[in-house]
Design a protein around this motif. Structure first.
Motif, PDB file in Angstrom:
ATOM      1  N   THR A 133      -5.669  -1.312  -7.223  1.00 57.52           N
ATOM      2  CA  THR A 133      -6.968  -1.002  -7.207  1.00 57.52           C
ATOM      3  C   THR A 133      -5.795   1.139  -6.734  1.00 57.52           C
ATOM      4  O   THR A 133      -4.832   0.901  -6.109  1.00 57.52           O
ATOM      5  N   GLU A 134      -6.880   1.351  -7.081  1.00 58.92           N
ATOM      6  CA  GLU A 134      -6.367   3.312  -6.810  1.00 58.92           C
ATOM      7  C   GLU A 134      -8.066   3.715  -5.587  1.00 58.92           C
ATOM      8  O   GLU A 134      -8.785   3.200  -5.685  1.00 58.92           O
ATOM      9  N   ILE A 135      -7.031   3.823  -4.062  1.00 63.60           N
ATOM     10  CA  ILE A 135      -8.741   4.352  -3.774  1.00 63.60           C
ATOM     11  C   ILE A 135      -8.785   6.206  -4.211  1.00 63.60           C
ATOM     12  O   ILE A 135      -7.798   6.948  -3.540  1.00 63.60           O
ATOM     13  N   ILE A 173      -6.726  10.611  -5.988  1.00 59.85           N
ATOM     14  CA  ILE A 173      -6.191   9.331  -5.085  1.00 59.85           C
ATOM     15  C   ILE A 173      -5.573   9.405  -4.086  1.00 59.85           C
ATOM     16  O   ILE A 173      -4.728  10.863  -3.412  1.00 59.85           O
ATOM     17  N   VAL A 174      -6.114   9.057  -3.083  1.00 62.06           N
ATOM     18  CA  VAL A 174      -5.645   9.180  -1.153  1.00 62.06           C
ATOM     19  C   VAL A 174      -4.712   7.534  -1.137  1.00 62.06           C
ATOM     20  O   VAL A 174      -3.510   7.755  -0.571  1.00 62.06           O
ATOM     21  N   ALA A 175      -4.694   6.687  -2.022  1.00 64.57           N
ATOM     22  CA  ALA A 175      -3.485   5.486  -1.922  1.00 64.57           C
ATOM     23  C   ALA A 175      -3.674   5.022  -3.140  1.00 64.57           C
ATOM     24  O   ALA A 175      -4.607   4.924  -4.158  1.00 64.57           O
ATOM     25  N   THR A 176      -2.518   4.128  -3.277  1.00 60.32           N
ATOM     26  CA  THR A 176      -2.709   2.588  -3.860  1.00 60.32           C
ATOM     27  C   THR A 176      -2.003   1.468  -4.085  1.00 60.32           C
ATOM     28  O   THR A 176      -2.102   1.444  -2.381  1.00 60.32           O
ATOM     29  N   ALA A 177      -2.958   0.302  -4.132  1.00 61.34           N
ATOM     30  CA  ALA A 177      -2.428  -0.896  -3.526  1.00 61.34           C
ATOM     31  C   ALA A 177      -2.629  -1.915  -4.682  1.00 61.34           C
ATOM     32  O   ALA A 177      -2.948  -1.876  -5.378  1.00 61.34           O
ATOM     33  N   HIS A 178      -1.501  -2.788  -4.078  1.00 60.33           N
ATOM     34  CA  HIS A 178      -1.411  -4.343  -5.380  1.00 60.33           C
ATOM     35  C   HIS A 178      -1.286  -5.610  -4.299  1.00 60.33           C
ATOM     36  O   HIS A 178      -0.367  -5.276  -3.498  1.00 60.33           O
ATOM     37  N   GLY A 179      -1.819  -6.283  -4.815  1.00 57.84           N
ATOM     38  CA  GLY A 179      -1.806  -7.422  -3.999  1.00 57.84           C
ATOM     39  C   GLY A 179      -2.330  -8.542  -4.769  1.00 57.84           C
ATOM     40  O   GLY A 179      -2.644  -8.617  -5.738  1.00 57.84           O
ATOM     41  N   VAL A 180      -1.976  -9.817  -3.114  1.00 58.25           N
ATOM     42  CA  VAL A 180      -1.728 -10.960  -4.665  1.00 58.25           C
ATOM     43  C   VAL A 180      -2.531 -11.836  -3.723  1.00 58.25           C
ATOM     44  O   VAL A 180      -2.255 -12.516  -2.312  1.00 58.25           O
ATOM     45  N   PHE A 181      -3.958 -12.493  -4.206  1.00 58.99           N
ATOM     46  CA  PHE A 181      -4.233 -13.500  -3.491  1.00 58.99           C
ATOM     47  C   PHE A 181      -4.356 -15.070  -4.348  1.00 58.99           C
ATOM     48  O   PHE A 181      -4.395 -15.361  -5.207  1.00 58.99           O
ATOM     49  N   THR A 202       0.831  -1.125  -0.043  1.00 61.61           N
ATOM     50  CA  THR A 202      -0.138   0.469   0.238  1.00 61.61           C
ATOM     51  C   THR A 202       1.186   1.080   0.241  1.00 61.61           C
ATOM     52  O   THR A 202       1.630   1.137   0.673  1.00 61.61           O
ATOM     53  N   TYR A 203       0.213   1.721  -0.792  1.00 64.38           N
ATOM     54  CA  TYR A 203       1.045   3.095  -0.848  1.00 64.38           C
ATOM     55  C   TYR A 203       0.055   4.389  -0.632  1.00 64.38           C
ATOM     56  O   TYR A 203      -0.526   5.102  -1.186  1.00 64.38           O
TER      57      TYR A 203
END
Length: 146
Positions: free
Chosen positions: A118-120, A126-134, A88-89
């Protein structure tokens, strides 16, 4: 959350995600479908405030994790997923009273892993970006005995 705020979100097509676990403590979380995509949101409340008076970063991280995981589950048809990794950034502060919206996208899917991003945003900011692995989980944990 005020009744007026809830009515405004409902009028815009949002509905509350029912959850009796951790999300119930943090939320309510909101969701809706829009143009073949999933959207998730949380309205910044006083309980989300950090020492600086803005939304605690953990709230944004929780929104990113849950929204990416729910979208990955929906597109894969998997019964259950587990977060393997999440970056998360933080780009800008979200403020109390602002609606933070996540619109997750699948970057790649394999038989057992789903890569999400995702971008929040608050409005156009933009307040945050995130990358995830599920990871697709084959065996669900039985929580009925707890």
């Amino acid at each position: 959350m005020t009744d007026a705020a809830q009515a405004g979100l409902e009028a815009a097509g949002w509905s509350i995600m029912q959850d009796d676990g951790f999300i119930k403590l943090v939320g309510p979380f909101w969701h809706r479908r829009s143009d073949e995509s999933y959207e998730f949101a949380i309205l910044g409340e006083d309980k989300h405030r950090n020492r600086r008076g803005v939304v605690q970063g953990g709230v944004l991280m929780t929104l990113a994790d849950r929204s990416c995981g729910m979208t990955a589950r929906a597109i894969s048809g998997a019964d259950a997923l587990a977060t393997v990794q999440m970056d998360t950034y933080f780009v800008d502060a979200a403020r109390i009273g602002e609606l933070m919206v996540s619109r997750p996208k699948a970057l790649r899917t394999t038989k057992s892993l789903i890569f999400m991003s995702t971008e929040i945003r608050v409005d156009d900011r933009i307040v945050a970006t995130a990358h995830g692995v599920f990871k697709v989980v084959r065996d669900r944990i039985d929580t009925s005995t707890r």
